[in-house]
Design a protein around this motif. Sequence first.
Motif, mmCIF file in Angstrom:
data_model
loop_
_atom_site.group_PDB
_atom_site.id
_atom_site.type_symbol
_atom_site.label_atom_id
_atom_site.label_comp_id
_atom_site.label_asym_id
_atom_site.label_seq_id
_atom_site.Cartn_x
_atom_site.Cartn_y
_atom_site.Cartn_z
ATOM 1 N N ASP A 278 0.654 -1.411 0.011
ATOM 2 C CA ASP A 278 -0.025 0.084 0.037
ATOM 3 C C ASP A 278 0.804 1.268 -0.148
ATOM 4 N N HIS A 279 2.328 1.382 0.150
ATOM 5 C CA HIS A 279 3.107 2.370 -0.222
ATOM 6 C C HIS A 279 3.960 2.687 -0.862
ATOM 7 N N ILE A 280 2.801 3.184 -1.770
ATOM 8 C CA ILE A 280 3.649 2.467 -3.447
ATOM 9 C C ILE A 280 2.218 3.807 -3.919
ATOM 10 N N ALA A 281 2.520 4.257 -5.143
ATOM 11 C CA ALA A 281 1.773 5.563 -6.042
ATOM 12 C C ALA A 281 2.116 5.746 -7.677
ATOM 13 N N TYR A 282 1.839 5.826 -8.139
ATOM 14 C CA TYR A 282 2.608 5.679 -9.780
ATOM 15 C C TYR A 282 1.506 7.168 -9.933
ATOM 16 N N ILE A 283 2.610 8.215 -11.355
ATOM 17 C CA ILE A 283 1.827 8.892 -11.735
ATOM 18 C C ILE A 283 2.712 9.117 -13.659
ATOM 19 N N ASN A 284 1.429 9.123 -14.426
ATOM 20 C CA ASN A 284 1.824 9.040 -15.355
ATOM 21 C C ASN A 284 1.837 9.980 -15.896
ATOM 22 N N VAL A 285 3.041 10.730 -16.886
ATOM 23 C CA VAL A 285 2.946 12.522 -17.516
ATOM 24 C C VAL A 285 2.718 11.976 -19.049
ATOM 25 N N LEU A 286 1.682 12.134 -19.843
ATOM 26 C CA LEU A 286 1.280 12.050 -20.723
ATOM 27 C C LEU A 286 1.720 13.777 -21.600
ATOM 28 N N ARG A 287 2.828 13.489 -21.543
ATOM 29 C CA ARG A 287 3.104 15.062 -22.420
ATOM 30 C C ARG A 287 4.852 14.647 -23.852
ATOM 31 N N ASN A 288 4.540 14.782 -24.721
ATOM 32 C CA ASN A 288 5.472 14.410 -25.044
ATOM 33 C C ASN A 288 6.219 13.556 -25.697
ATOM 34 N N MET A 289 5.204 12.692 -25.803
ATOM 35 C CA MET A 289 4.740 11.463 -26.143
ATOM 36 C C MET A 289 5.343 11.210 -27.807
ATOM 37 N N SER A 290 6.536 10.581 -27.617
ATOM 38 C CA SER A 290 6.783 9.890 -29.189
ATOM 39 C C SER A 290 6.800 8.534 -29.117
ATOM 40 N N VAL A 291 6.477 7.609 -30.431
ATOM 41 C CA VAL A 291 6.616 6.592 -30.416
ATOM 42 C C VAL A 291 7.425 5.596 -29.804
ATOM 43 N N SER A 292 8.975 6.813 -30.082
ATOM 44 C CA SER A 292 10.451 6.331 -29.388
ATOM 45 C C SER A 292 10.495 6.546 -27.607
ATOM 46 N N CYS A 293 11.588 5.402 -27.165
ATOM 47 C CA CYS A 293 12.299 5.741 -25.593
ATOM 48 C C CYS A 293 12.305 6.715 -25.497
ATOM 49 N N ASP A 294 12.517 7.504 -24.895
ATOM 50 C CA ASP A 294 13.469 8.314 -23.795
ATOM 51 C C ASP A 294 15.081 8.461 -24.196
ATOM 52 N N CYS A 295 15.013 6.786 -24.047
ATOM 53 C CA CYS A 295 16.413 6.485 -23.897
ATOM 54 C C CYS A 295 16.946 6.499 -25.247
ATOM 55 N N GLU A 296 16.055 6.815 -26.368
ATOM 56 C CA GLU A 296 16.965 7.011 -27.932
ATOM 57 C C GLU A 296 17.524 7.712 -28.437
ATOM 58 N N GLY A 297 17.390 9.106 -27.533
ATOM 59 C CA GLY A 297 17.906 10.506 -27.337
ATOM 60 C C GLY A 297 17.665 11.459 -28.600
ATOM 61 N N THR A 298 18.646 11.791 -28.957
ATOM 62 C CA THR A 298 18.078 12.243 -30.231
ATOM 63 C C THR A 298 18.141 11.371 -31.478
ATOM 64 N N ALA A 299 17.700 10.212 -31.034
ATOM 65 C CA ALA A 299 17.643 9.456 -32.536
ATOM 66 C C ALA A 299 15.751 8.537 -31.912
ATOM 67 N N ALA A 300 15.487 9.542 -31.601
ATOM 68 C CA ALA A 300 14.227 9.292 -31.405
ATOM 69 C C ALA A 300 13.434 9.994 -32.274
ATOM 70 N N GLN A 301 12.290 9.228 -32.402
ATOM 71 C CA GLN A 301 11.008 10.025 -33.518
ATOM 72 C C GLN A 301 10.544 10.687 -33.507
ATOM 73 N N PRO A 302 9.967 12.012 -33.948
ATOM 74 C CA PRO A 302 9.379 13.013 -33.815
ATOM 75 C C PRO A 302 7.907 12.480 -33.331
ATOM 76 N N VAL A 303 7.736 13.758 -32.461
ATOM 77 C CA VAL A 303 6.870 14.013 -31.579
ATOM 78 C C VAL A 303 5.467 14.470 -32.177
ATOM 79 N N VAL A 304 4.601 13.675 -32.834
ATOM 80 C CA VAL A 304 3.455 13.631 -33.426
ATOM 81 C C VAL A 304 2.188 13.735 -32.323
ATOM 82 N N THR A 305 2.097 12.885 -31.439
ATOM 83 C CA THR A 305 1.102 12.937 -30.324
ATOM 84 C C THR A 305 0.623 14.244 -29.513
ATOM 85 N N PRO A 306 -0.498 14.627 -29.164
ATOM 86 C CA PRO A 306 -0.923 16.001 -28.779
ATOM 87 C C PRO A 306 -0.571 15.680 -27.357
#
Length: 217
Positions: A105-133
């Motif tokens: 019971d001592h865990i909580a979750y926050i999901n931030v739905l912003r700047n959502m590329s189809v790529s993971c953040d770990c791909e850095g500058t190689a990530a696909q451009p963001v097209v989802t609002p």
Amino acid sequence: APVDIMDEEGTAMLPVKGGKWFTEMSVGSHMLNYDSLLVLTHFKGHTMGGFGGSNKNIGIGCADGRIGKKMIHTGDTGTQWGISKEELMERISESAKATADHFGDHIAYINVLRNMSVSCDCEGTAAQPVVTPNIGILASTDILAADQASVDLVYALPEKYRHDLVERMETRHGLRQLSYMKELGMGCDRYVILDMDHGDKPITLAEAVKNVKPFKA
């Protein structure tokens, strides 16, 4: 701020209750020093996982780098290529369950739905451009509700805005994360969205996305 590398001084095994791939999962030993966990996740697509929500964040992120991550990605053939897409989703979810059960019971979750590329953040500058609002931020004490609502909000967008991210989720069988979390009893896939901007008023998916606009770089 102080930084604590969880597996700096070795690993620990947490039980996986009811799993079919694991009976335990290896995590950084320092994780056992804490009695609560706040999971802050940038929700987005992912090359292998389809999407990265709270489940993937702790499923991969809390597994230690030397043992746990290898357990998740290595199948019976000894290579990650021997794992089907759905099996990988199940392995990630079982790993996440180990951490979620540990904190209870001592865990909580926050999901931030912003700047959502189809790529993971770990791909850095190689990530696909963001097209989802941008949609907003979701918070819950239920990991399945948090990820299910995040996925549902993406699907509630007009087709031209959701197409790329939905295609990434479906082609990687990412939705198996949700159905398997339910099978594992990790949470509930039925939820009520409360609008914190308007006094905890319940709102529909359509209302939650009605004001989103196309992403502009």
